[in-house]
Scaffold this motif. Sequence first.
Motif, mmCIF file in Angstrom:
data_model
loop_
_atom_site.group_PDB
_atom_site.id
_atom_site.type_symbol
_atom_site.label_atom_id
_atom_site.label_comp_id
_atom_site.label_asym_id
_atom_site.label_seq_id
_atom_site.Cartn_x
_atom_site.Cartn_y
_atom_site.Cartn_z
ATOM 1 N N SER A 103 0.501 1.826 5.684
ATOM 2 C CA SER A 103 -0.737 1.671 4.916
ATOM 3 C C SER A 103 -0.475 0.815 3.683
ATOM 4 N N THR A 122 -5.092 2.199 6.287
ATOM 5 C CA THR A 122 -4.067 2.087 7.325
ATOM 6 C C THR A 122 -4.035 0.689 7.931
ATOM 7 N N ALA A 125 -1.306 2.307 11.720
ATOM 8 C CA ALA A 125 -0.593 3.081 10.691
ATOM 9 C C ALA A 125 0.911 3.159 10.963
#
Length: 295
Positions: free
Chosen positions: A130, A141, A167
């Motif tokens: 992120s 993300t 992510a």
Amino acid sequence: GTFAAAGSVACQGCLVGHVSDAASGSCSICPEGSVPDNAQAVCEACPAGTFASSGSAACTPCGPGLISSGSSASCSLCNGGSVPNADASACEPCPSGHFAQPSDVLCQACPSGRFAHGASSQCDACPEGSIPSPSRDGCVTCDAGTFAAAGSVACQGCLVGHVSDAASGSCSICPEGSVPDNAQAVCEACPAGTFASSGSAACTPCGPGLISSGSSASCSLCNGGSVPNADASACEPCPSGHFAQPSDVLCQACPSGRFAHGASSQCDACPEGSIPSPSRDGCVTCDAGTFAAAG
């Protein structure tokens, strides 16, 4: 604002920081948080944003980064994550994306790669996978096909032949026989007739005379007597009267005077007394009154 002891010949003014009523025999000191009015008749409370010790002549403004409520004997620092308001009467929390340490006068924007929620005394790094939002008030993300190490300022695209989930803190290489999809989110198996080594960007078609099944790391030759089918996914045997050597693309008809059964890697001569059939798939014997040497 004046006083006189019994028997005095004149009224005397009160000392600095002291007050008196009319007809007073003495003056009294103003307590902390207050100062005399202009006539030194009464003590008046210091306004918010100022302070006074006992016996002060005037209220003193709080210094940078300090605040006070009314009638204060001193000023105090704001807690981390807040700064004095315009009149130094109270502390105001810093907005999201900003931070402040005690004694700071203004909230400061978080540096690149860091974020802060409201009323924060420091900015933090986003966890892997992120990055800070544009306003630096939180983390967003990374998309599939990209990655970010902890504290990164931007998501980076995976290298050729690599993939990642959303992510992700890193990308992983596609194993042999597979390549990334268009989004570089997952590895997809190469179809039959193609191959890929580990970390390839795309599946490569097999060369002439070679075949592969799906998810292959390489292509292989057909055995003698067979050739690749149309999509190079398997080997097909040559029909009778034809032959093929390994690496041949097509089955070839046997030359004149020779024959071959199905799936043959070569054509053979007929023994004496016989000749190849018209389709060259075997030998037929010569009739009586005729002859044929071998071949």
